[in-house]
Design a protein around this motif. Structure first.
Motif, mmCIF file in Angstrom:
data_model
loop_
_atom_site.group_PDB
_atom_site.id
_atom_site.type_symbol
_atom_site.label_atom_id
_atom_site.label_comp_id
_atom_site.label_asym_id
_atom_site.label_seq_id
_atom_site.Cartn_x
_atom_site.Cartn_y
_atom_site.Cartn_z
ATOM 1 N N THR A 76 0.826 -1.215 0.000
ATOM 2 C CA THR A 76 0.000 0.000 0.000
ATOM 3 C C THR A 76 0.855 1.258 0.000
ATOM 4 O O THR A 76 0.517 2.255 -0.652
ATOM 5 C CB THR A 76 -0.952 0.016 1.207
ATOM 6 O OG1 THR A 76 -0.202 -0.012 2.427
ATOM 7 C CG2 THR A 76 -1.922 -1.157 1.164
ATOM 8 N N GLY A 77 1.968 1.232 0.739
ATOM 9 C CA GLY A 77 2.817 2.410 0.794
ATOM 10 C C GLY A 77 3.470 2.729 -0.528
ATOM 11 O O GLY A 77 3.571 3.902 -0.928
ATOM 12 N N THR A 78 3.924 1.700 -1.232
ATOM 13 C CA THR A 78 4.554 1.962 -2.531
ATOM 14 C C THR A 78 3.514 2.266 -3.597
ATOM 15 O O THR A 78 3.794 3.009 -4.544
ATOM 16 C CB THR A 78 5.443 0.788 -2.970
ATOM 17 O OG1 THR A 78 4.668 -0.423 -3.000
ATOM 18 C CG2 THR A 78 6.631 0.615 -2.036
ATOM 19 N N MET A 79 2.293 1.754 -3.446
ATOM 20 C CA MET A 79 1.233 2.141 -4.376
ATOM 21 C C MET A 79 0.821 3.594 -4.142
ATOM 22 O O MET A 79 0.526 4.328 -5.093
ATOM 23 C CB MET A 79 0.033 1.208 -4.216
ATOM 24 C CG MET A 79 -0.939 1.273 -5.392
ATOM 25 S SD MET A 79 -0.180 0.744 -6.947
ATOM 26 C CE MET A 79 -0.950 1.904 -8.087
ATOM 27 N N ALA A 80 0.831 4.025 -2.884
ATOM 28 C CA ALA A 80 0.583 5.435 -2.589
ATOM 29 C C ALA A 80 1.661 6.307 -3.233
ATOM 30 O O ALA A 80 1.369 7.380 -3.786
ATOM 31 C CB ALA A 80 0.553 5.662 -1.081
ATOM 32 N N ALA A 81 2.900 5.851 -3.157
ATOM 33 C CA ALA A 81 3.986 6.584 -3.800
ATOM 34 C C ALA A 81 3.738 6.707 -5.300
ATOM 35 O O ALA A 81 3.865 7.792 -5.883
ATOM 36 C CB ALA A 81 5.321 5.896 -3.526
ATOM 37 N N ALA A 82 3.382 5.596 -5.940
ATOM 38 C CA ALA A 82 3.106 5.621 -7.373
ATOM 39 C C ALA A 82 1.955 6.568 -7.694
ATOM 40 O O ALA A 82 1.983 7.287 -8.700
ATOM 41 C CB ALA A 82 2.791 4.211 -7.861
ATOM 42 N N HIS A 83 0.932 6.578 -6.854
ATOM 43 C CA HIS A 83 -0.206 7.477 -7.050
ATOM 44 C C HIS A 83 0.223 8.931 -6.979
ATOM 45 O O HIS A 83 -0.422 9.800 -7.571
ATOM 46 C CB HIS A 83 -1.273 7.173 -5.987
ATOM 47 C CG HIS A 83 -2.539 7.931 -6.163
ATOM 48 N ND1 HIS A 83 -3.296 8.352 -5.106
ATOM 49 C CD2 HIS A 83 -3.200 8.349 -7.278
ATOM 50 C CE1 HIS A 83 -4.365 8.990 -5.540
ATOM 51 N NE2 HIS A 83 -4.336 8.999 -6.863
ATOM 52 N N GLY A 84 1.310 9.216 -6.274
ATOM 53 C CA GLY A 84 1.832 10.575 -6.198
ATOM 54 C C GLY A 84 2.889 10.896 -7.227
ATOM 55 O O GLY A 84 3.447 12.000 -7.213
ATOM 56 N N GLY A 85 3.208 9.955 -8.125
ATOM 57 C CA GLY A 85 4.221 10.187 -9.142
ATOM 58 C C GLY A 85 5.623 9.785 -8.741
ATOM 59 O O GLY A 85 6.581 10.009 -9.485
ATOM 60 N N PHE A 86 5.765 9.161 -7.564
ATOM 61 C CA PHE A 86 7.085 8.715 -7.107
ATOM 62 C C PHE A 86 7.394 7.332 -7.676
ATOM 63 O O PHE A 86 6.573 6.426 -7.621
ATOM 64 C CB PHE A 86 7.135 8.658 -5.579
ATOM 65 C CG PHE A 86 7.104 10.003 -4.926
ATOM 66 C CD1 PHE A 86 8.271 10.742 -4.782
ATOM 67 C CD2 PHE A 86 5.913 10.543 -4.466
ATOM 68 C CE1 PHE A 86 8.251 11.999 -4.185
ATOM 69 C CE2 PHE A 86 5.875 11.798 -3.876
ATOM 70 C CZ PHE A 86 7.048 12.531 -3.731
ATOM 71 N N THR A 87 8.601 7.181 -8.184
ATOM 72 C CA THR A 87 9.049 5.897 -8.705
ATOM 73 C C THR A 87 10.158 5.287 -7.853
ATOM 74 O O THR A 87 10.519 4.135 -8.052
ATOM 75 C CB THR A 87 9.548 6.048 -10.151
ATOM 76 O OG1 THR A 87 10.581 7.044 -10.197
ATOM 77 C CG2 THR A 87 8.414 6.456 -11.077
ATOM 78 N N THR A 88 10.695 6.071 -6.914
ATOM 79 C CA THR A 88 11.738 5.594 -6.011
ATOM 80 C C THR A 88 11.485 6.173 -4.626
ATOM 81 O O THR A 88 11.205 7.368 -4.499
ATOM 82 C CB THR A 88 13.135 6.040 -6.484
ATOM 83 O OG1 THR A 88 13.408 5.474 -7.764
ATOM 84 C CG2 THR A 88 14.218 5.608 -5.506
ATOM 85 N N VAL A 89 11.578 5.325 -3.601
ATOM 86 C CA VAL A 89 11.452 5.795 -2.217
ATOM 87 C C VAL A 89 12.570 5.199 -1.373
ATOM 88 O O VAL A 89 13.091 4.127 -1.667
ATOM 89 C CB VAL A 89 10.085 5.430 -1.603
ATOM 90 C CG1 VAL A 89 8.944 6.077 -2.376
ATOM 91 C CG2 VAL A 89 9.888 3.923 -1.513
ATOM 92 N N GLY A 90 12.906 5.923 -0.302
ATOM 93 C CA GLY A 90 13.828 5.418 0.711
ATOM 94 C C GLY A 90 13.029 5.057 1.949
ATOM 95 O O GLY A 90 12.376 5.926 2.541
ATOM 96 N N ALA A 91 13.066 3.778 2.342
ATOM 97 C CA ALA A 91 12.244 3.279 3.441
ATOM 98 C C ALA A 91 13.014 3.354 4.749
ATOM 99 O O ALA A 91 14.087 2.752 4.900
ATOM 100 C CB ALA A 91 11.799 1.851 3.169
ATOM 101 N N MET A 92 12.453 4.081 5.707
ATOM 102 C CA MET A 92 13.086 4.239 7.011
ATOM 103 C C MET A 92 13.015 2.935 7.819
ATOM 104 O O MET A 92 12.128 2.111 7.598
ATOM 105 C CB MET A 92 12.432 5.385 7.783
ATOM 106 C CG MET A 92 12.847 6.760 7.269
ATOM 107 S SD MET A 92 14.613 7.012 7.523
ATOM 108 C CE MET A 92 14.849 8.629 6.757
ATOM 109 N N PRO A 93 13.928 2.749 8.773
ATOM 110 C CA PRO A 93 14.050 1.456 9.443
ATOM 111 C C PRO A 93 13.246 1.326 10.730
ATOM 112 O O PRO A 93 13.445 0.354 11.471
ATOM 113 C CB PRO A 93 15.546 1.386 9.757
ATOM 114 C CG PRO A 93 15.913 2.804 10.051
ATOM 115 C CD PRO A 93 15.071 3.628 9.098
ATOM 116 N N ASN A 94 12.341 2.267 11.014
ATOM 117 C CA ASN A 94 11.574 2.131 12.269
ATOM 118 C C ASN A 94 10.380 1.208 12.060
ATOM 119 O O ASN A 94 9.220 1.607 12.067
ATOM 120 C CB ASN A 94 11.169 3.477 12.850
ATOM 121 C CG ASN A 94 10.431 4.371 11.877
ATOM 122 O OD1 ASN A 94 10.481 4.175 10.665
ATOM 123 N ND2 ASN A 94 9.731 5.356 12.408
ATOM 124 N N VAL A 95 10.717 -0.057 11.827
ATOM 125 C CA VAL A 95 9.769 -1.156 11.697
ATOM 126 C C VAL A 95 10.157 -2.212 12.732
ATOM 127 O O VAL A 95 11.151 -2.060 13.439
ATOM 128 C CB VAL A 95 9.789 -1.744 10.263
ATOM 129 C CG1 VAL A 95 9.254 -0.730 9.253
ATOM 130 C CG2 VAL A 95 11.187 -2.193 9.860
#
Length: 432
Positions: free
Chosen positions: A75-94
């Motif tokens: 869902t997070g990367t689909m949200a990114a795509a919906h905003g025009g983002f093709t690359t994201v940096g995922a933070m490690p607070n998981v």
């Protein structure tokens, strides 16, 4: 067979040109005017639309694993795509924190399998992100971490940060810092000022950010690490970074859309106030203007969303108890374009905005993306800058709806997002 974007207004560096884009084998094969179309080629008509490099966001929270009620990699990367983002940096607070080679390898595998866009993975700076023991920087780098960060928490001990910077520099890893001195925060909720007093909550003073930033800039100068400042929020921070750059410190910095667009004076009464609660908090108009000036003069290198989804139940706890953070992937480009390129406060060119959201963050972390050039990866976004839209949380792909921008009238809705030549998002009703 090729995929051709036809008749778009392409953003190529600082130029805007009418251009067709031919995509083959996951890369940009050609740019030109009226490129030939073969009988088996697919065509997307971009007449009246803007074609840009895919946007790059160095700062998102995917919440997966551990808090998948808030967001997932999908869902997070689909949200990114919906905003025009093709690359994201995922933070490690998981949970668990990716703080060793096995953890990085595992989460990178999932990012690749389940992500809809390119995901670069941060490792933490310290074990379990909040402990004092440093990660093995060489090991996480070899496992594929592209940078390290304890985002969500500042590194409180100077000796720990100094050793971390030395280790990160030796491993060739950028260190992205959440600058916040816990000892100075004193339970603060909103920026220390009139609005915090009116709402009856403790204030967060500027020094909470700037004191730790000043310390870190001195340590970065001593170690030579690539030091990246997350979500800069104060005028003093901008001045400190400007002086550090002039002194030769290897420092880069990001600013969020919400700190560029909003101030603490805009926080409403009532339950909606929780969607204006983030860390660092919204600051004053003077701070906002300094952030804008910092972008324009190169002190701040890029824009990053700090996309931070939370559940409705969490945000319903009220201003004091609700968690910090708002979603931003799906609203960043349109809100910034509308306000700063098209609106009454227009101070950016479209080319500048695209640069700060694509090639600049890619260059800051030496990522091979963010370019609209022949031979580059076919990561592109198409935006409709001519027709007004209303931001509606029901349209979000993110699980989180916690946004102060819901209801805003904007231009620049995403029409299509393409990653490695594959259409990962296309607006309903658009034919390709």
């Amino acid at each position: 067979m090729a995929y051709i974007l036809q008749n778009g207004r392409g953003i190529l560096g600082d130029r805007e040109l009418n251009v067709d884009v031919r995509i083959e084998g996951g890369r940009i094969a050609a740019l030109g005017d009226h490129l030939p179309v073969g009988p088996t080629d697919e065509v997307l008509d971009c007449t009246g639309k803007v074609v840009t490099p895919g946007l790059v966001d160095l700062h998102v929270h995917l919440r997966d694993p551990g808090e998948t009620e808030k967001e997932t990699i999908s869902t997070g990367t689909m949200a990114a795509a919906h905003g025009g983002f093709t690359t994201v940096g995922a933070m490690p607070n998981v949970v668990p924190v990716p703080d060793d080679a096995d953890g990085i390898a595992a989460i990178r595998g999932r990012n690749c399998r389940e992500g809809h866009v390119r995901v670069y993975q941060y490792a933490s700076i310290t074990r379990n992100r909040t402990a004092g023991q440093l990660v093995d920087f060489e090991a996480v780098a070899q496992a594929g971490a592209f940078a390290v960060s304890n985002d969500g928490s500042g590194v409180q001990d100077a000796a720990t940060m100094y050793a971390a910077m030395r280790g990160a520099a030796q491993a060739g890893l950028p260190l992205a810092a959440h600058v916040e001195d816990d000892g100075l925060k004193n339970g603060g909720i909103l920026n220390a000022g009139l609005r915090a007093k009116e709402l009856g909550v403790p204030g967060v003073y500027h020094v909470v950010e700037t004191a730790q930033l000043a310390r870190d800039l001195a340590l970065a100068q001593a170690t030579g690490v690539h030091y990246h400042v997350c979500h800069v929020s104060t005028a003093t921070s901008v001045d400190l970074i400007r002086r550090a750059k002039a002194a030769g410190v290897n420092v880069t910095a990001e600013v969020t859309p919400h700190h560029l667009l909003l101030t603490d004076s805009m926080i409403p009464d009532g339950p909606e106030a929780v969607n204006y609660k983030m860390n660092p908090p919204l600051r004053t108009e003077r701070d906002r203007q300094a952030l804008i000036a910092g972008l324009l003069d190169g002190t701040i290198d890029c824009i990053a969303t700090d996309h931070a989804p939370h559940t409705a139940a969490e945000k319903a706890r009220g201003l004091v108890d609700a968690p910090n953070g708002i979603v931003g992937s799906e609203t960043a480009f349109s809100t910034l374009y509308t306000h700063f390129v098209r609106g009454k406060d227009a101070r950016f060119t479209l080319a500048q905005l695209v640069h700060w959201m694509s090639s600049a963050p890619a260059a800051a972390f030496n990522l091979p993306v963010g370019q609209l050039l022949p031979g580059a990866p076919a990561d592109l976004a198409v935006f409709d800058t001519e027709h007004e839209a209303v931001i509606n949380a029901d349209d979000f792909y993110s699980k989180g709806h916690n946004s102060p921008f819901v209801g805003w009238h904007v231009y620049g809705a995403t029409v299509a997002t393409i990653v490695a030549g594959k259409v990962v998002y296309i607006k309903e009703g658009v034919q390709s």
